[in-house]
Design a protein around this motif. Structure first.
Motif, short mmCIF file in Angstrom:
data_model
loop_
_atom_site.label_atom_id
_atom_site.label_comp_id
_atom_site.label_asym_id
_atom_site.label_seq_id
_atom_site.Cartn_x
_atom_site.Cartn_y
_atom_site.Cartn_z
N SER A 108 8.82 -34.69 59.12
CA SER A 108 9.29 -35.23 60.40
C SER A 108 8.28 -36.17 61.05
O SER A 108 8.63 -36.91 61.97
CB SER A 108 9.62 -34.09 61.36
OG SER A 108 8.46 -33.29 61.59
N LEU A 109 7.03 -36.14 60.59
CA LEU A 109 6.00 -36.99 61.17
C LEU A 109 5.92 -38.36 60.50
O LEU A 109 5.14 -39.21 60.93
CB LEU A 109 4.63 -36.30 61.08
CG LEU A 109 4.51 -35.01 61.89
CD1 LEU A 109 3.14 -34.37 61.67
CD2 LEU A 109 4.75 -35.26 63.37
N TYR A 110 6.70 -38.57 59.48
CA TYR A 110 6.67 -39.85 58.77
C TYR A 110 7.79 -40.76 59.28
O TYR A 110 8.91 -40.33 59.50
CB TYR A 110 6.78 -39.63 57.26
CG TYR A 110 5.45 -39.16 56.71
CD1 TYR A 110 5.07 -37.82 56.84
CD2 TYR A 110 4.56 -40.04 56.12
CE1 TYR A 110 3.83 -37.39 56.38
CE2 TYR A 110 3.33 -39.61 55.65
CZ TYR A 110 2.96 -38.29 55.79
OH TYR A 110 1.74 -37.86 55.34
N HIS A 111 7.42 -42.04 59.46
CA HIS A 111 8.33 -42.97 60.13
C HIS A 111 9.20 -43.74 59.17
O HIS A 111 10.31 -44.15 59.52
CB HIS A 111 7.50 -43.97 60.96
CG HIS A 111 6.50 -43.31 61.85
ND1 HIS A 111 5.15 -43.55 61.77
CD2 HIS A 111 6.64 -42.40 62.83
CE1 HIS A 111 4.52 -42.81 62.66
NE2 HIS A 111 5.39 -42.11 63.33
N TYR A 112 8.70 -43.97 57.97
CA TYR A 112 9.42 -44.82 57.03
C TYR A 112 9.60 -44.08 55.71
O TYR A 112 8.69 -43.37 55.25
CB TYR A 112 8.64 -46.12 56.78
CG TYR A 112 8.35 -46.89 58.03
CD1 TYR A 112 7.07 -46.89 58.59
CD2 TYR A 112 9.35 -47.60 58.68
CE1 TYR A 112 6.79 -47.59 59.74
CE2 TYR A 112 9.08 -48.30 59.85
CZ TYR A 112 7.81 -48.29 60.37
OH TYR A 112 7.54 -48.98 61.52
N TRP A 113 10.76 -44.29 55.11
CA TRP A 113 11.11 -43.59 53.88
C TRP A 113 11.76 -44.53 52.88
O TRP A 113 12.48 -45.46 53.26
CB TRP A 113 12.11 -42.46 54.17
CG TRP A 113 11.50 -41.35 54.95
CD1 TRP A 113 11.39 -41.26 56.31
CD2 TRP A 113 10.88 -40.18 54.42
NE1 TRP A 113 10.75 -40.09 56.65
CE2 TRP A 113 10.43 -39.41 55.51
CE3 TRP A 113 10.67 -39.71 53.12
CZ2 TRP A 113 9.78 -38.19 55.35
CZ3 TRP A 113 10.03 -38.50 52.96
CH2 TRP A 113 9.58 -37.75 54.06
N GLY A 114 11.50 -44.26 51.61
CA GLY A 114 12.22 -44.94 50.55
C GLY A 114 13.51 -44.23 50.23
O GLY A 114 13.84 -43.20 50.85
N GLN A 115 14.23 -44.75 49.26
CA GLN A 115 15.54 -44.19 48.89
C GLN A 115 15.43 -43.03 47.91
O GLN A 115 16.38 -42.29 47.73
CB GLN A 115 16.43 -45.28 48.30
CG GLN A 115 16.82 -46.35 49.31
CD GLN A 115 17.61 -45.76 50.46
OE1 GLN A 115 18.61 -45.08 50.27
NE2 GLN A 115 17.15 -46.01 51.68
N GLY A 116 14.28 -42.90 47.29
CA GLY A 116 14.07 -41.79 46.36
C GLY A 116 14.27 -42.19 44.91
O GLY A 116 15.02 -43.12 44.60
N THR A 117 13.60 -41.46 44.04
CA THR A 117 13.76 -41.64 42.60
C THR A 117 13.83 -40.26 41.95
O THR A 117 13.07 -39.36 42.31
CB THR A 117 12.61 -42.49 42.00
OG1 THR A 117 12.87 -42.75 40.62
CG2 THR A 117 11.25 -41.82 42.14
N GLN A 118 14.76 -40.09 41.04
CA GLN A 118 15.01 -38.78 40.44
C GLN A 118 14.05 -38.50 39.30
O GLN A 118 13.88 -39.33 38.40
CB GLN A 118 16.45 -38.69 39.94
CG GLN A 118 16.79 -37.38 39.27
CD GLN A 118 16.78 -36.19 40.22
OE1 GLN A 118 17.14 -36.33 41.39
NE2 GLN A 118 16.36 -35.04 39.74
N VAL A 119 13.46 -37.32 39.33
CA VAL A 119 12.63 -36.84 38.23
C VAL A 119 13.27 -35.56 37.70
O VAL A 119 13.50 -34.62 38.47
CB VAL A 119 11.19 -36.55 38.70
CG1 VAL A 119 10.40 -35.85 37.60
CG2 VAL A 119 10.51 -37.84 39.11
N THR A 120 13.57 -35.56 36.43
CA THR A 120 14.16 -34.39 35.79
C THR A 120 13.28 -33.94 34.64
O THR A 120 13.00 -34.73 33.74
CB THR A 120 15.57 -34.68 35.28
OG1 THR A 120 16.39 -35.14 36.37
CG2 THR A 120 16.20 -33.44 34.67
N VAL A 121 12.84 -32.69 34.69
CA VAL A 121 11.99 -32.13 33.65
C VAL A 121 12.84 -31.14 32.84
O VAL A 121 13.41 -30.22 33.40
CB VAL A 121 10.76 -31.43 34.24
CG1 VAL A 121 9.85 -30.92 33.12
CG2 VAL A 121 10.00 -32.38 35.16
N SER A 122 12.89 -31.36 31.55
CA SER A 122 13.71 -30.52 30.68
C SER A 122 12.83 -29.63 29.81
O SER A 122 11.68 -29.96 29.53
CB SER A 122 14.60 -31.38 29.80
OG SER A 122 13.82 -32.15 28.92
N SER A 123 13.42 -28.55 29.34
CA SER A 123 12.66 -27.60 28.49
C SER A 123 12.73 -27.99 27.04
O SER A 123 13.49 -28.85 26.64
CB SER A 123 13.21 -26.20 28.68
OG SER A 123 14.58 -26.18 28.34
#
Length: 123
Positions: A108-123
C-alpha cells in the motif's frame, strides 16, 4: 506519465533460474525505492525484494534470501530480479513497484505499479 513494464516471466522447472526486468519511464527515479512483489489467486500481494535506485540498499523477504537478487541499471532505467533455485511455491504473478521515499515492504505504500509478469515453476 510513469510507466513500469515487467518482462522475463515464463515457465521453468524447479531448481532453475529466471531473470525478470522492469523498465521504468516517465520521470526521474533517482530518489525512489524500487520493489518486486508477487501474488497468487489465494494470497495477498507479497513483498519479495526492494532496492534503492542507486543500488546502495536492498531488502529481501526471508523466503527468497540467498536465492533472489535485486539490482538496478540506472543507464537503462531498469530494475532486475534474478531468481535462482526456484521452488514450486515461487509460482506467482510478479509485479514491479516504485515509491518516492524510504524502503518499505507494504504494498500500500507504493505509488506506481506494473502490469505483472507470470512466473510458473513446475516439478
Amino acid at each position: 506519465q510513469v510507466q513500469l513494464a515487467e518482462s522475463g516471466g515464463g515457465l521453468v522447472q524447479a531448481g532453475g533460474s529466471l531473470r525478470l526486468s522492469c523498465a521504468a519511464s516517465g520521470r526521474t527515479f533517482t530518489s525512489d525505492v524500487m520493489a518486486w512483489f508477487r501474488q497468487t489467486p489465494r494470497k495477498e500481494r507479497e513483498f519479495v525484494a526492494a532496492i534503492t535506485w542507486s543500488g546502495g540498499g536492498t531488502n529481501y523477504a526471508d523466503s527468497v534470501k540467498g536465492r533472489f537478487t535485486v539490482s538496478t541499471d540506472t543507464a537503462k532505467n531498469t530494475v532486475y530480479l534474478q531468481m535462482n533455485s526456484l521452488k514450486l511455491e515461487d509460482t506467482a504473478t510478479y509485479y514491479c513497484a516504485a515509491r518516492f521515499g524510504s524502503m518499505a515492504t507494504m504494498a500500500s505504500l507504493y505509488h506506481y505499479w506494473g502490469q505483472g509478469t507470470q512466473v510458473t515453476v513446475s516439478s
